[in-house]
Design an enzyme around this catalytic site. Structure first.
Site, PDB file in Angstrom:
ATOM      1  N   ASP A 107       0.821  -1.220   0.000  1.00  0.00           N
ATOM      2  CA  ASP A 107       0.000   0.000   0.000  1.00  0.00           C
ATOM      3  C   ASP A 107       0.852   1.266   0.000  1.00  0.00           C
ATOM      4  O   ASP A 107       0.427   2.303   0.487  1.00  0.00           O
ATOM      5  CB  ASP A 107      -0.961   0.003   1.194  1.00  0.00           C
ATOM      6  CG  ASP A 107      -0.252  -0.011   2.534  1.00  0.00           C
ATOM      7  OD1 ASP A 107       0.962  -0.306   2.566  1.00  0.00           O
ATOM      8  OD2 ASP A 107      -0.904   0.283   3.549  1.00  0.00           O
ATOM      9  N   LYS A 162       4.405   1.512  15.994  1.00  0.00           N
ATOM     10  CA  LYS A 162       3.453   2.519  16.473  1.00  0.00           C
ATOM     11  C   LYS A 162       3.745   2.959  17.912  1.00  0.00           C
ATOM     12  O   LYS A 162       2.946   2.719  18.829  1.00  0.00           O
ATOM     13  CB  LYS A 162       2.008   1.993  16.368  1.00  0.00           C
ATOM     14  CG  LYS A 162       1.699   1.261  15.069  1.00  0.00           C
ATOM     15  CD  LYS A 162       0.756   2.017  14.161  1.00  0.00           C
ATOM     16  CE  LYS A 162       0.854   1.599  12.724  1.00  0.00           C
ATOM     17  NZ  LYS A 162       0.493   0.260  12.356  1.00  0.00           N
ATOM     18  N   ASP A 220       2.421   6.113   2.212  1.00  0.00           N
ATOM     19  CA  ASP A 220       1.520   4.999   2.520  1.00  0.00           C
ATOM     20  C   ASP A 220       0.113   5.528   2.285  1.00  0.00           C
ATOM     21  O   ASP A 220      -0.299   6.503   2.912  1.00  0.00           O
ATOM     22  CB  ASP A 220       1.739   4.615   3.995  1.00  0.00           C
ATOM     23  CG  ASP A 220       0.747   3.580   4.483  1.00  0.00           C
ATOM     24  OD1 ASP A 220      -0.411   3.585   4.043  1.00  0.00           O
ATOM     25  OD2 ASP A 220       1.136   2.762   5.341  1.00  0.00           O
TER      26      ASP A 220
HETATM   27  N1  GDD Z   1      -1.852 -10.901   3.055  1.00  0.00           N
HETATM   28  C1  GDD Z   1      -2.137 -10.090   4.082  1.00  0.00           C
HETATM   29  N2  GDD Z   1      -2.807 -10.573   5.150  1.00  0.00           N
HETATM   30  N3  GDD Z   1      -1.741  -8.795   4.008  1.00  0.00           N
HETATM   31  C2  GDD Z   1      -2.030  -7.989   5.060  1.00  0.00           C
HETATM   32  C3  GDD Z   1      -2.744  -8.433   6.186  1.00  0.00           C
HETATM   33  C4  GDD Z   1      -3.162  -9.807   6.235  1.00  0.00           C
HETATM   34  O1  GDD Z   1      -3.794 -10.283   7.167  1.00  0.00           O
HETATM   35  N4  GDD Z   1      -2.880  -7.383   7.045  1.00  0.00           N
HETATM   36  C5  GDD Z   1      -2.271  -6.325   6.458  1.00  0.00           C
HETATM   37  N5  GDD Z   1      -1.762  -6.688   5.253  1.00  0.00           N
HETATM   38  C6  GDD Z   1      -1.039  -5.851   4.297  1.00  0.00           C
HETATM   39  C7  GDD Z   1      -1.743  -4.546   3.987  1.00  0.00           C
HETATM   40  O2  GDD Z   1      -2.600  -4.705   2.863  1.00  0.00           O
HETATM   41  C8  GDD Z   1      -0.596  -3.604   3.700  1.00  0.00           C
HETATM   42  O3  GDD Z   1      -0.212  -3.686   2.340  1.00  0.00           O
HETATM   43  C9  GDD Z   1       0.541  -4.141   4.566  1.00  0.00           C
HETATM   44  O4  GDD Z   1       0.181  -5.487   4.910  1.00  0.00           O
HETATM   45  C10 GDD Z   1       0.764  -3.294   5.840  1.00  0.00           C
HETATM   46  O5  GDD Z   1      -0.426  -3.280   6.590  1.00  0.00           O
HETATM   47  P1  GDD Z   1      -1.103  -1.910   7.079  1.00  0.00           P
HETATM   48  O6  GDD Z   1      -2.345  -2.278   7.793  1.00  0.00           O
HETATM   49  O7  GDD Z   1      -1.201  -0.958   5.953  1.00  0.00           O
HETATM   50  O8  GDD Z   1      -0.047  -1.432   8.153  1.00  0.00           O
HETATM   51  P2  GDD Z   1       0.388   0.052   8.563  1.00  0.00           P
HETATM   52  O9  GDD Z   1       0.392   0.939   7.388  1.00  0.00           O
HETATM   53  O10 GDD Z   1      -0.430   0.472   9.726  1.00  0.00           O
HETATM   54  O11 GDD Z   1       1.891  -0.188   9.092  1.00  0.00           O
HETATM   55  C11 GDD Z   1       2.826  -0.881   8.299  1.00  0.00           C
HETATM   56  O12 GDD Z   1       3.328  -0.059   7.257  1.00  0.00           O
HETATM   57  C12 GDD Z   1       4.075   1.112   7.682  1.00  0.00           C
HETATM   58  C13 GDD Z   1       4.604   1.797   6.451  1.00  0.00           C
HETATM   59  O13 GDD Z   1       3.613   2.057   5.556  1.00  0.00           O
HETATM   60  C14 GDD Z   1       3.979  -1.345   9.206  1.00  0.00           C
HETATM   61  O14 GDD Z   1       4.821  -2.174   8.426  1.00  0.00           O
HETATM   62  C15 GDD Z   1       4.779  -0.150   9.741  1.00  0.00           C
HETATM   63  O15 GDD Z   1       5.890  -0.608  10.502  1.00  0.00           O
HETATM   64  C16 GDD Z   1       5.261   0.708   8.590  1.00  0.00           C
HETATM   65  O16 GDD Z   1       5.951   1.863   9.073  1.00  0.00           O
HETATM   66 MG    MG Z   2      -0.265   0.831   5.441  1.00  0.00          MG
END
Ligand code: GDD
Ligand code: MG
Length: 368
Positions: A107, A162, A220
């Site tokens: 994403d 976080k 993001d």
């Molecule tokens: N296959 C799969 N299954 N993918 C998943 C699942 C799941 O259950 N849950 C989340 N994802 C995918 C999301 O679609 C996204 O592409 C990615 O994993 C990260 O999940 P987010 O829910 O978007 O996390 P975030 O944005 O709060 O935090 C993450 O991204 C940040 C940077 O954008 C973490 O990796 C942070 O440490 C990071 O800084």
């Molecule tokens: Mg994200």
């Protein structure tokens, strides 16, 4: 080289637009986000991609198929959400077969040079026998992300997902792109888990994790304002001085397009309408006479009738906006929403897919 892309999240914060599409298919300059990511990987020499899918898996599989940008595309499906760590274990067989691989959050819009990440990883692997190299990006407010404490040799001493406001170890965040050795799988404690909470802290503690700093484009798209910002950033790059207009698009007399702006294919724009700055219009959109549209994104197949103004809003696919309508400041229309003539939405109104609205709403509200 292989890459696994985490593409299974629900995109909860992007509702109502994510009710009808996965985050990976949100348009950035009229092209799904995942297309940008795949193209970047292909340019960096990746030949095989595994999409770890869950939410709306069929839609993704139908759209991306089995071959794209000269790469083989495979799908690893989950019967229940496995978090960000579980999917790596789930695809263990394919991933372990031939050495190191990339892991990417699906994403993020970025111009990270994955081949540089790989080079840096090779260096740290050789020198320190490290397991994983994480891409880092500096931001003003790191509290919404994973945050690292880094040493002079770029060794990661600490990883905190976080952190509480004021307790962040630095301003360097996890950019969601890693190169790892297959041994990472031995650190994943269970079938469903978070790589950020259950794997990275222990890897860091054991001195097995190094950082690679990225400077450049990185967003993001997880929240509507960031999704909009991602589109504005690409407009600034590809349509800054001159608007980008698609094929078979008809602009009537007196139409003004103020860059940066992107107009898709087969769009019709009526007399005297002003579009821009910072507008992306999808394919097959119809806009009437005398409209004013700025700082907004209109998805494919949407309709805007004459004398309406849209400023700082997102209009979903196939949504219909009547005449003399005013939609402003962070309003979002879900796909196929219908807004009657003369309606005004002043700020933060979000309308569920296919919902019809006949009255003005002058405060933030979700219309279900
Ligand atoms: N296959 C799969 N299954 N993918 C998943 C699942 C799941 O259950 N849950 C989340 N994802 C995918 C999301 O679609 C996204 O592409 C990615 O994993 C990260 O999940 P987010 O829910 O978007 O996390 P975030 O944005 O709060 O935090 C993450 O991204 C940040 C940077 O954008 C973490 O990796 C942070 O440490 C990071 O800084
Ligand atoms: Mg994200």
């Amino acid at each position: 080289l292989k890459a696994i892309i985490l593409a299974g999240g629900f995109g909860t914060r992007l509702r109502p637009l994510s009710c009808t599409r996965p985050k990976q298919l949100f348009p950035i300059a009229n092209r799904p986000l995942l297309d940008w990511i795949l193209e970047g990987l292909s340019k960096s020499g990746v030949t095989e991609v595994i999409l770890a899918v869950n939410y709306m898996a069929d839609v993704l599989q139908r759209y991306f198929g089995n071959y794209r940008y000269e790469m083989k595309i495979m799908y690893s499906r989950e019967t229940k959400p496995l978090g960000t760590g579980g999917p790596i274990k789930n695809a263990e067989k394919i991933l372990k077969a031939d050495g190191k691989f990339f892991i990417l959050n699906g994403d993020v819009l970025t111009n990270i040079q994955y081949s540089n990440l790989e080079k840096n990883h090779a260096k740290y692997r050789k020198k320190y026998n490290s397991t994983l190299t994480i891409t880092l990006y500096e931001v003003e407010d790191p509290s919404r992300f994973g945050v690292v404490e880094i040493g002079p040799t770029n060794r990661i001493y600490r990883f905190v997902e976080k952190p509480k406001l004021g307790e962040e170890p630095s301003k360097l965040i996890n950019a969601g792109a890693y190169l790892t050795e297959p041994e990472i799988i031995d650190y994943i404690p269970s079938d469903k888990c978070s790589i950020e909470r259950d794997v990275f802290p222990s890897l860091a503690q054991k001195g097995k994790m190094y950082g690679f700093k990225h400077e450049g484009l990185w967003i993001d798209i997880g929240k509507p304002d960031d999704f909009v910002k991602a589109n504005f950033s690409v407009m600034d790059i590809i349509a800054k001085d001159k608007p980008k207009i698609g094929i078979d698009t008809q602009l009537s007399s007196g139409v003004k397009i103020i860059p940066p702006a992107i107009v898709g294919n087969e769009v019709k724009v009526g007399q005297g309408t002003h579009i821009g700055p910072y507008v992306t219009i999808g394919d097959n959109v119809s806009i009437g006479n005398g409209c004013k549209i700025s700082h907004s994104i209109l998805f494919n197949n949407s309709w805007v009738d004459s004398y309406s103004s849209i400023n700082g809003a997102i209009v979903g696919e196939g949504a219909v906006v009547g005449q003399w309508v005013k939609i402003e400041n962070n309003c979002i229309l879900g796909d196929y929403a219908v807004i009657s003539d003369n309606v005004t939405f002043t700020k933060g109104v979000s309308v569920c897919p296919s919902k019809e609205v006949g009255e003005s709403i002058l405060e933030p509200k979700q219309v279900m």
